[in-house]
Design a protein around this motif. Structure first.
Motif, mmCIF file in Angstrom:
data_model
loop_
_atom_site.group_PDB
_atom_site.id
_atom_site.type_symbol
_atom_site.label_atom_id
_atom_site.label_comp_id
_atom_site.label_asym_id
_atom_site.label_seq_id
_atom_site.Cartn_x
_atom_site.Cartn_y
_atom_site.Cartn_z
ATOM 1 N N ALA A 133 -29.913 -9.437 53.442
ATOM 2 C CA ALA A 133 -29.433 -8.088 53.782
ATOM 3 C C ALA A 133 -30.485 -7.038 53.433
ATOM 4 O O ALA A 133 -30.152 -5.914 53.066
ATOM 5 N N ASN A 156 -25.418 -12.876 51.857
ATOM 6 C CA ASN A 156 -26.515 -12.420 51.013
ATOM 7 C C ASN A 156 -26.194 -12.769 49.570
ATOM 8 O O ASN A 156 -25.034 -12.737 49.163
ATOM 9 N N ARG A 157 -27.252 -13.114 48.806
ATOM 10 C CA ARG A 157 -27.052 -13.444 47.388
ATOM 11 C C ARG A 157 -26.232 -12.347 46.711
ATOM 12 O O ARG A 157 -25.268 -12.619 46.015
ATOM 13 N N THR A 158 -26.630 -11.092 46.945
ATOM 14 C CA THR A 158 -25.888 -9.960 46.390
ATOM 15 C C THR A 158 -24.903 -9.504 47.458
ATOM 16 O O THR A 158 -25.256 -8.791 48.398
ATOM 17 N N ARG A 161 -24.463 -5.846 48.716
ATOM 18 C CA ARG A 161 -25.504 -5.299 49.599
ATOM 19 C C ARG A 161 -25.163 -5.629 51.064
ATOM 20 O O ARG A 161 -25.346 -4.804 51.961
HETATM 21 P P1 ATR Z 1 -37.164 -7.343 53.396
HETATM 22 O O1 ATR Z 1 -37.285 -5.867 53.603
HETATM 23 O O2 ATR Z 1 -38.419 -8.098 53.716
HETATM 24 O O3 ATR Z 1 -35.979 -7.939 54.072
HETATM 25 P P2 ATR Z 1 -35.954 -7.113 50.752
HETATM 26 O O4 ATR Z 1 -35.306 -5.828 51.116
HETATM 27 O O5 ATR Z 1 -36.602 -7.224 49.425
HETATM 28 O O6 ATR Z 1 -37.056 -7.530 51.796
HETATM 29 O O7 ATR Z 1 -34.872 -8.285 50.917
HETATM 30 C C1 ATR Z 1 -35.124 -9.583 50.521
HETATM 31 C C2 ATR Z 1 -33.924 -10.461 50.868
HETATM 32 O O8 ATR Z 1 -34.171 -11.771 50.324
HETATM 33 C C3 ATR Z 1 -32.613 -9.975 50.267
HETATM 34 O O9 ATR Z 1 -31.561 -10.323 51.128
HETATM 35 C C4 ATR Z 1 -32.564 -10.761 48.961
HETATM 36 O O10 ATR Z 1 -31.282 -10.926 48.442
HETATM 37 P P3 ATR Z 1 -30.657 -9.825 47.404
HETATM 38 O O11 ATR Z 1 -30.169 -8.683 48.247
HETATM 39 O O12 ATR Z 1 -29.577 -10.546 46.711
HETATM 40 O O13 ATR Z 1 -31.803 -9.436 46.499
HETATM 41 C C5 ATR Z 1 -33.111 -12.097 49.442
HETATM 42 N N1 ATR Z 1 -33.606 -12.905 48.333
HETATM 43 C C6 ATR Z 1 -34.755 -12.743 47.650
HETATM 44 N N2 ATR Z 1 -34.874 -13.689 46.678
HETATM 45 C C7 ATR Z 1 -33.746 -14.461 46.751
HETATM 46 C C8 ATR Z 1 -33.264 -15.604 46.037
HETATM 47 N N3 ATR Z 1 -33.973 -16.144 45.034
HETATM 48 N N4 ATR Z 1 -32.075 -16.142 46.409
HETATM 49 C C9 ATR Z 1 -31.351 -15.609 47.427
HETATM 50 N N5 ATR Z 1 -31.766 -14.525 48.153
HETATM 51 C C10 ATR Z 1 -32.941 -13.968 47.819
#
Ligand code: ATR
Length: 277
Positions: A133, A156-158, A161
């Protein structure tokens, strides 16, 4: 090519910018189409973004791409913003016309064109599953909503969001729990990873693909490595797969055409040129 007073100028604004592949991408097209143009990396600190956008006009640039961390901030600096960029909430392409800066977002276009190139005539026949997300997910969700996909399942993990994004974008987005693969993948026609998981240096994306129909298309927007573990696993069980490089290549087309007057093609030679390190 010699640069002279008639050379058309464009570039990419980011911080840092050294790793951007856009100069190589546009450089390939400029050489291929024998255009008197130059496309340069522009390292712009956040505090200098406004001056840099004004500078494009002052210096006679045709426009520029905008990348991290400026894509959201640059929106308010544009004289005009296209509806799709406004809906996504971010701008990746600036076009200077008559002294005015227009901001567009071509990421969702690049995403859909990449799927269509790999699968001509493809249309999502069932639910689309989007993982993540963040900023990349926003553009992809808007593209899927505009393509009138019947149902989008967003994980999404969170979770909060994802919920905020679904509330903001409206439409047919259904938020599900990260890890609820069984329900999310059942009857899906498309699975897209927009998270950074699987990128080199990041943890792998661990997902049980067994509930996913064999007819579903699987796309990872990660392109380093070009074949992620997700794509390899999907391919091994018979799904059609699309790698993430094509999204980068296709999102560049509208900008190139606006600045240099030629509608460029995505070819195997271009892929090769951009992949070379
Ligand atoms: P971008 O603009 O490239 O999409 P971002 O806004 O930093 O980058 O988003 C990264 C995405 O990868 C997010 O959905 C993030 O999940 P969170 O919203 O929970 O942070 C996801 N992400 C990054 N590391 C993760 C992990 N270890 N496990 C699950 N999701 C992860």
């Amino acid at each position: 090519m010699t640069v002279d007073g008639g050379t058309r100028l464009a570039g990419v604004i980011g911080w840092p910018i050294a790793h951007s592949r856009s100069p190589r991408l546009h450089g390939h097209w400029l050489a291929h189409y024998k255009i008197e143009g130059a496309y340069v990396p522009l390292a712009v600190r956040p505090e200098n973004l406004e001056a840099a956008v004004e500078g494009l006009v002052a210096l006679g640039f045709r426009g520029a791409n905008v990348t991290l961390p400026h894509k959201e901030q640059v929106l308010r600096l544009c004289d005009q913003v296209t509806p799709r960029a406004r809906r996504i909430g971010a701008v990746n392409t600036l076009v200077v016309k008559d002294g005015c800066v227009e901001g567009d977002n071509t990421d969702g276009f690049g995403f859909l064109e990449n799927l269509k190139e790999a699968n001509p005539g493809w249309r999502p026949a069932g639910p689309a599953v989007v993982l993540g997300a963040g900023g990349a997910a926003r553009a992809i969700l808007v593209a899927l909503l505009e393509a009138e996909v019947a149902e989008i399942r967003l994980l999404n993990r969170t979770r909060t969001r994802a919920e905020a994004l679904a509330d903001e974008l409206g439409g047919t987005i259904r938020v599900m729990d990260w890890g609820d693969w069984t329900d999310a993948l059942a009857e899906a026609s498309l699975l897209v990873n927009t998270t950074s998981l699987g990128m080199s240096g990041q943890p792998p994306l661990e997902i049980d693909l067994s509930p996913l129909p064999a007819s579903a298309l699987v796309n990872d927007i990660v392109y380093v490595p070009i074949e992620t573990a997700l794509l390899a696993a999907a391919r091994a069980r018979g799904n059609a797969v699309v790698d993430g490089l094509g999204m980068l290549l296709h999102q560049a087309r509208p900008g190139f055409e606006a600045w240099f007057g030629v509608s460029p093609e995505v070819t195997p030679a271009l892929r090769q040129a951009v992949l070379e390190t």
